[in-house]
Design a protein around this motif. Structure first.
Motif, PDB file in Angstrom:
ATOM      1  N   PHE A  44       0.804  -1.225   0.000  1.00  0.00           N
ATOM      2  CA  PHE A  44       0.000   0.000   0.000  1.00  0.00           C
ATOM      3  C   PHE A  44       0.839   1.278   0.000  1.00  0.00           C
ATOM      4  N   PHE A  45       2.060   1.191  -0.459  1.00  0.00           N
ATOM      5  CA  PHE A  45       2.910   2.371  -0.620  1.00  0.00           C
ATOM      6  C   PHE A  45       3.639   2.276  -1.954  1.00  0.00           C
ATOM      7  N   ARG A  46       4.133   3.409  -2.402  1.00  0.00           N
ATOM      8  CA  ARG A  46       4.941   3.456  -3.613  1.00  0.00           C
ATOM      9  C   ARG A  46       6.207   4.256  -3.339  1.00  0.00           C
ATOM     10  N   GLU A  92      10.771   0.189  -6.519  1.00  0.00           N
ATOM     11  CA  GLU A  92       9.916   0.794  -7.545  1.00  0.00           C
ATOM     12  C   GLU A  92       8.842  -0.161  -8.061  1.00  0.00           C
ATOM     13  N   HIS A  93       8.391  -1.090  -7.225  1.00  0.00           N
ATOM     14  CA  HIS A  93       7.329  -1.997  -7.636  1.00  0.00           C
ATOM     15  C   HIS A  93       5.974  -1.426  -7.231  1.00  0.00           C
ATOM     16  N   GLN A  94       4.915  -2.097  -7.644  1.00  0.00           N
ATOM     17  CA  GLN A  94       3.568  -1.605  -7.392  1.00  0.00           C
ATOM     18  C   GLN A  94       3.243  -1.631  -5.898  1.00  0.00           C
ATOM     19  N   SER A  95       2.232  -0.860  -5.536  1.00  0.00           N
ATOM     20  CA  SER A  95       1.876  -0.750  -4.125  1.00  0.00           C
ATOM     21  C   SER A  95       1.124  -1.965  -3.612  1.00  0.00           C
ATOM     22  N   ARG A 119      13.723  -5.457 -11.605  1.00  0.00           N
ATOM     23  CA  ARG A 119      14.385  -4.243 -11.123  1.00  0.00           C
ATOM     24  C   ARG A 119      15.829  -4.541 -10.729  1.00  0.00           C
ATOM     25  N   ILE A 120      16.051  -5.633 -10.027  1.00  0.00           N
ATOM     26  CA  ILE A 120      17.405  -6.001  -9.603  1.00  0.00           C
ATOM     27  C   ILE A 120      18.290  -6.285 -10.811  1.00  0.00           C
TER      28      ILE A 120
END
Length: 432
Positions: free
Chosen positions: A133-135, A161-164, A178-179
């Motif tokens: 629930f955060f970005r 930087e993934h979805q919330s 991302r990695i």
């Protein structure tokens, strides 16, 4: 400036009052002598000068202070026009800001003294992975003041930087991509991952199932519900499905507008339940064989513990870590081999010391699962080779949000920024 205002106002008020009493005693009953214009002019000058000093100070404090908070700011505004109450409110503001200045000054001196050591300059960069629930946004950093403190001490920082909100497998695939991108574009070889809350589950799955293992040097989970949240199971069982679907649809729509490509509120919540984490641990394994559990009080002092969590009051292990099935695949295959795995958990002491909504959820989680950080209970934290348990000194405690400096609050006896500095410094000492 406000301290100057406080003392000058106090002294000039006493001086003017003493002068007034003397004048009345000398000139009564004809008070309008030659001294009165001088006294009135002095009073006017004091009011003007003190008003300038006060407003410069109060505006500066309201704009620049981090620790003042909304509550004290509101108190200052409401009490500003009430005699006596305004002085009490002003004293509260001065004390709060004074403590902030002393704390930040000492912190700045510490960082300057060790600047040449670059104690957080690890071989591999640090990847910070947020929870559900955060970005990761430029306007509001999920990790508060922690990244800047790590960078000041030599660390190189990246974000997940993934979805919330998404299922653990979906988030894991995003994080793996991302990695790989970080490794390919920088040539760093691997990353040291620090993951908070659900981010720890996402990274475990990324390593075990999505091919991230060769690119991860270490994984440190912060207040991650490795065994799920019993409170979440209860809510999903008792809240009517139409209500759940309505909440999910509302959240997904809002998250999509904020940048999530495929938000899935219900999938994220289900993966945080005890049932969901039981399935996850059965699939990818639960590294519960802690080789060196540690406890820390809120001051950061380490207390050696056994593999079970112990309290200072009892010699008996509490909340043993459940052992789930091994990861699927060859019996001798361990996707975490060669990766330093460790975990951290904390305890909120009382509901009243947590910020909303944790002050509401704390007693509910305690009812179902026992001691907790406002969201996750103690039995769910331990994972990996080493577990660090943060216990509160006094009545404050350390909440789920405190562990990522979400509220930017200086907690007495616990410096969250320094805690992360020491985590990363330890990774550097291990050559990571």
């Amino acid at each position: 400036m406000l301290r100057l205002f406080w003392w000058t106002t106090l002294m000039t008020t006493i001086g003017l009052a003493a002068t007034l009493i003397t004048m009345l005693a000398i000139s009564w009953p004809a008070p309008w002598g030659t001294a009165w214009p001088v006294w009135t002019a002095g009073l006017t000058a004091v009011i003007v000068i003190e008003s300038i000093v006060f407003w410069i100070g109060i505006i500066t404090v309201y704009v620049t202070s981090v620790q003042l908070g909304l509550k004290i700011r509101v108190i200052g505004i409401l009490c500003g026009w009430i005699p006596i109450a305004n002085l009490i409110a002003l004293r509260l503001i001065i004390r709060t800001v004074g403590e902030e200045v002393r704390f930040e000054t000492a912190k700045d001196q510490l960082d300057r003294a060790r600047a040449s050591e670059r104690i957080c300059a690890t071989r591999h960069p640090v990847l910070l992975v947020h929870g559900v629930f955060f970005r990761d946004t430029a306007l509001l950093n999920y990790w508060g003041r922690i990244p800047a403190e790590l960078q000041r001490n030599g660390a190189t920082i990246y974000y997940g930087e993934h979805q919330s909100a998404a299922s653990v497998p979906d988030s894991a695939r995003e994080l793996t991509a991302r990695i790989r991108h970080i490794v390919e574009t920088t040539g760093c070889g691997k990353v040291n991952v620090i993951a908070h809350s659900k981010g720890g589950l996402d990274m475990r799955y990324a390593i075990a199932r999505c091919g991230a293992a060769p690119f991860v040097a270490s994984l440190t989970t912060i207040n991650t519900p490795h065994r799920g949240c019993g409170f979440a199971d209860y809510l999903l069982t008792n809240i009517p499905l139409p209500v759940q679907h309505k909440v999910a649809a509302t959240y997904n729509a809002a998250a999509a507008r904020l940048g999530d490509t495929k938000p899935d509120f219900m999938a994220a919540v289900h993966d945080l339940t005890q049932a969901g984490c039981t399935r996850l641990n059965a699939e990818i394994g639960d590294r519960a064989e802690l080789s060196g559990t540690r406890g820390r009080n809120a001051g950061g002092d380490a207390v050696p513990r056994d593999a079970g969590i112990r309290t200072p009051q009892s010699p008996h292990p509490q909340f043993p870590v459940p052992a789930y099935g091994p990861a699927a695949g060859p019996a001798d295959f361990d996707p975490f081999a060669g990766i330093v795995c460790q975990s951290v958990g904390s305890k909120l002491a009382h509901a009243t010391t947590g910020k909303f909504p944790l002050n509401f959820t704390y007693p509910l989680v305690k009812w179902f699962d026992g001691p907790n950080d406002g969201l996750v209970a103690q039995p769910s934290f331990p994972w990996g080779e080493q577990f660090t348990w943060l216990e509160p000194n006094g009545m404050r405690g350390i909440s789920h949000a405190d562990m990522i400096d979400l509220n930017r609050e200086n907690i007495p006896g616990f410096d969250v920024r320094e805690f992360y500095v020491q985590i990363v410094a330890a990774l550097k000492r291990r050559g990571l």
